[in-house]
Write an enzyme that holds these catalytic residues in place. Structure first.
Site, short mmCIF file in Angstrom:
data_model
loop_
_atom_site.label_atom_id
_atom_site.label_comp_id
_atom_site.label_asym_id
_atom_site.label_seq_id
_atom_site.Cartn_x
_atom_site.Cartn_y
_atom_site.Cartn_z
N LYS A 193 24.88 28.57 -36.70
CA LYS A 193 24.32 27.23 -36.88
C LYS A 193 25.48 26.24 -36.75
O LYS A 193 26.26 26.06 -37.68
CB LYS A 193 23.67 27.07 -38.25
CG LYS A 193 22.84 25.80 -38.32
CD LYS A 193 22.82 25.16 -39.69
CE LYS A 193 24.06 24.44 -40.05
NZ LYS A 193 24.45 23.30 -39.19
N GLU A 269 35.93 29.10 -45.35
CA GLU A 269 37.09 28.32 -44.89
C GLU A 269 36.79 26.89 -45.26
O GLU A 269 36.05 26.20 -44.56
CB GLU A 269 37.27 28.48 -43.37
CG GLU A 269 37.56 29.90 -42.91
CD GLU A 269 38.98 30.34 -43.22
OE1 GLU A 269 39.83 29.50 -43.58
OE2 GLU A 269 39.24 31.56 -43.14
N CYS A 303 41.29 20.44 -41.30
CA CYS A 303 41.46 20.95 -42.67
C CYS A 303 42.93 21.17 -42.96
O CYS A 303 43.35 21.14 -44.11
CB CYS A 303 40.69 22.24 -42.84
SG CYS A 303 41.10 23.44 -41.58
N GLU A 400 40.41 14.68 -49.70
CA GLU A 400 40.77 15.06 -48.34
C GLU A 400 40.53 13.81 -47.48
O GLU A 400 39.40 13.33 -47.38
CB GLU A 400 39.84 16.20 -47.92
CG GLU A 400 40.25 16.89 -46.69
CD GLU A 400 39.34 18.07 -46.35
OE1 GLU A 400 38.19 18.14 -46.83
OE2 GLU A 400 39.79 18.93 -45.57
P1 NAD Z 1 30.33 19.97 -44.04
O1 NAD Z 1 30.57 20.86 -45.21
O2 NAD Z 1 29.65 18.67 -44.27
O3 NAD Z 1 29.49 20.71 -42.94
C1 NAD Z 1 29.88 21.96 -42.40
C2 NAD Z 1 28.68 22.66 -41.87
O4 NAD Z 1 27.78 22.93 -42.95
C3 NAD Z 1 27.86 21.88 -40.85
O5 NAD Z 1 27.36 22.80 -39.89
C4 NAD Z 1 26.72 21.33 -41.67
O6 NAD Z 1 25.56 21.11 -40.92
C5 NAD Z 1 26.50 22.46 -42.64
N1 NAD Z 1 25.83 22.11 -43.88
C6 NAD Z 1 25.93 20.96 -44.59
N2 NAD Z 1 25.17 21.04 -45.70
C7 NAD Z 1 24.59 22.26 -45.69
C8 NAD Z 1 23.70 22.96 -46.58
N3 NAD Z 1 23.26 22.40 -47.69
N4 NAD Z 1 23.33 24.21 -46.25
C9 NAD Z 1 23.78 24.79 -45.13
N5 NAD Z 1 24.61 24.20 -44.26
C10 NAD Z 1 25.01 22.95 -44.54
O7 NAD Z 1 31.75 19.77 -43.36
P2 NAD Z 1 32.10 18.95 -42.05
O8 NAD Z 1 32.12 17.50 -42.42
O9 NAD Z 1 31.28 19.39 -40.90
O10 NAD Z 1 33.58 19.46 -41.77
C11 NAD Z 1 34.67 18.94 -42.40
C12 NAD Z 1 35.10 19.85 -43.54
O11 NAD Z 1 35.35 21.14 -43.03
C13 NAD Z 1 36.40 19.41 -44.18
O12 NAD Z 1 36.30 19.57 -45.57
C14 NAD Z 1 37.40 20.39 -43.60
O13 NAD Z 1 38.54 20.58 -44.38
C15 NAD Z 1 36.60 21.62 -43.49
N6 NAD Z 1 37.19 22.53 -42.53
C16 NAD Z 1 37.80 23.64 -43.00
C17 NAD Z 1 38.42 24.51 -42.11
C18 NAD Z 1 39.10 25.74 -42.60
O14 NAD Z 1 39.33 26.61 -41.79
N7 NAD Z 1 39.45 25.85 -43.87
C19 NAD Z 1 38.37 24.25 -40.74
C20 NAD Z 1 37.73 23.09 -40.29
C21 NAD Z 1 37.14 22.25 -41.21
#
Ligand code: NAD
Length: 496
Positions: A193, A269, A303, A400
């Site tokens: 997804k 992650e 991240c 962040e």
């Molecule tokens: P997010 O948590 O808002 O969304 C990530 C994913 O989760 C998206 O696909 C979103 O549609 C989905 N999602 C959101 N709510 C959900 C729910 N209730 N149930 C299921 N899925 C849901 O994060 P984002 O804004 O897309 O990405 C940025 C974040 O990701 C930052 O915090 C960043 O640090 C982190 N990140 C971490 C890594 C790592 O490897 N540690 C890598 C890239 C990004």
């Protein structure tokens, strides 16, 4: 697949429109593209705010059908010889190189990063395909006599089974390949997804995998703008064996709670709040160069982005002045434009977050050296910014940032630097600049993170275990460790 909606994409170049017309707009389930319901997802170009494509939007039922397909394909894929799985992944790597320009442009269009960086992501993301194609044939176990001499102990590795992947918008290709490649190498089938803000790259990549020979049902894609509603039933389904999530810590925490119901294996992650420590003995040229990479790559939306600059008081003025001069020379604009180094942020909320964080810091006594405003133009832009004299308690040190704002604080002793670096619930990566080898080694032990850049601002590599400690997550992606996230250990005793 449908043609591009020309009313919404009037300003696209012919090349962009042609590329978008080749990106599938359906759900990918059981090896077939499906139209989905009429309720579509509108994908925007963050550089203009305009809709560039409308695509199918999965319902919870679609999600479960995708899991059905993954479950149906699991046994045959696990029984497929590792060499065959490896060669399919290798073919995917080769196809990605051939289609590099398309993938790079597509990522720039839906996510905003400058084209040169999108190209870098094709390289980085592709390396997971190559690395895990090589790892697929190296899955092995142990065999030996038990200590009592009464039997033989066999330890083998089996694929975990059907997996569910949820990926973020900031690295649309690499976050997908980092999960899909090791899973396929291990013999697992998957449902992906992608983030609703940047689903096009994953759809284009699903077609590439099919072209590379990935059998029907092994990889399924269900994009949706109701993530929670589609994900929850998949996670609750007893046939699912593994959840791997990359995204924010709050969402990861909620998903972990859901996964706990079925005691599901998970990889998480999550967010970061990376310290970037510059000691008085640092090579300042390297520190400035590292800062530019660690802060401004991906427009600060990584991240691994350096979040808190902790600089020794004796070099802080010079470091700040040099970094601000470089930042002031960055060029802001659409990522497709030649020479642009800072593209748009992902959406208007991200711009508002930058304004709020900088506003709070300035109110508490910080000074803006460069940037500090959102330019008046279409799209979601924020100027690359440097602020100094950031006071303890400022929001920007806790949150962040996820944008192009570099916030500098100072310290006087090594103990103080360590205490400040570790003063966060996150622990993904830390950056340390020092020319003192003994100090560098001490910092590897003392800074509480899963990864460290010692005199460098960029650590990611497909051959290295990527991941965090504390609330930055669980598990590792890449490296020797990466494939074990998709294998379970089985022990068998054979009596003598
Ligand atoms: P997010 O948590 O808002 O969304 C990530 C994913 O989760 C998206 O696909 C979103 O549609 C989905 N999602 C959101 N709510 C959900 C729910 N209730 N149930 C299921 N899925 C849901 O994060 P984002 O804004 O897309 O990405 C940025 C974040 O990701 C930052 O915090 C960043 O640090 C982190 N990140 C971490 C890594 C790592 O490897 N540690 C890598 C890239 C990004």
């Amino acid at each position: 697949m449908s043609a591009v909606d020309t009313t919404a994409t009037a300003e696209l170049t012919a090349r962009e429109a042609e590329l978008l017309s080749r990106v599938p707009d359906g759900l990918f389930i059981g090896g077939a593209w499906e139209a989905g319901t009429r309720q579509q997802i509108q994908v925007q170009d963050p550089a203009t705010g305009r809709v560039i494509k409308r695509i199918a939007n999965a319902t919870p039922e679609d999600g479960i059908r995708a899991l059905d397909a993954a479950v149906a394909a699991q046994e045959a894929w696990a029984a497929t010889p590792p060499r065959t799985r490896a060669e399919i992944l290798r073919k995917a790597f080769d196809l990605l190189q051939e289609r590099r320009d398309d993938f790079a442009l597509l990522m720039t269009l839906e996510m905003g990063k400058p084209l040169a960086e999108a190209n870098g992501e094709v390289t980085y993301g592709g390396e997971f395909l190559r690395w895990f194609s090589e790892e697929a044939v190296r899955i092995s176990g142990r065999y030996g006599q038990n200590p009592e001499g009464t039997g033989t102990m066999v330890v083998s590795q089996r694929p975990v089974g059907p997996c569910f992947f949820i990926t973020p918008w900031n690295f649309p290709l690499a976050m997908a390949t980092r999960k899909i490649a090791p899973a396929l190498a291990a013999g697992c089938t998957v449902v992906v997804k992608p983030a609703e803000l940047t689903p096009l790259t994953t759809l284009f990549f699903a077609q590439l995998l099919a072209d590379a020979g990935v059998p029907a049902g092994v990889v399924n894609v269900v994009q949706t703008n109701t993530s929670g509603a589609v994900s929850a039933p998949i996670i609750a389904d007893p046939r699912l064996r593994k959840l791997s999530f990359t995204g924010s810590t709050p969402v990861g925490r909620a998903l972990l709670a859901q996964a706990a119901q079925n005691v599901l294996r998970t990889s998480m992650e999550l967010g970061g709040n990376a310290p970037f420590i510059v000691f008085e003995d640092a090579d300042l040229d390297k520190a400035v160069e590292g800062a530019m990479l660690a802060k401004y790559r991906n427009i600060g939306q990584a991240c691994t982005a350096a979040n808190r600059f902790i600089v020794h008081e004796s070099v802080a003025d010079e470091f700040s002045r040099r970094v601000a001069a470089k930042v002031a020379a960055l060029r802001v604009g659409p990522g497709t434009e030649e020479g642009v180094t800072i593209g748009p942020l992902i959406d208007d909320r991200a711009v508002a977050t930058m304004q709020a964080l900088v506003g709070d810091a300035v109110e508490r006594g910080a000074r803006v050296l460069t940037g500090g405003t959102a330019p008046e133009r279409d799209g979601f832009f924020y100027e690359p910014t440097v602020i100094v004299d950031v006071q303890p308690g400022s929001e920007i040190l806790r949150e962040e940032i996820f944008g192009p704002v570099l916030a500098i604080t100072t310290f006087s002793t090594e103990d103080e630097a360590v205490a400040r670096a570790n003063e966060t619930e996150y622990g993904l990566v830390g950056y340390v600049f020092t020319q003192d080898l003994a100090r560098g080694q001490r910092m590897i032990d003392r800074v509480d993170t899963g990864m460290m850049g010692l005199n460098t601002g960029l650590v990611s590599n497909a051959a290295a275990p990527f991941g965090g400690v504390k609330q930055s997550g669980l598990g590792r992606e890449g490296g020797l460790e990466g494939i074990h996230e998709y294998l379970s250990t089985k022990y068998t005793l054979i009596p003598a």
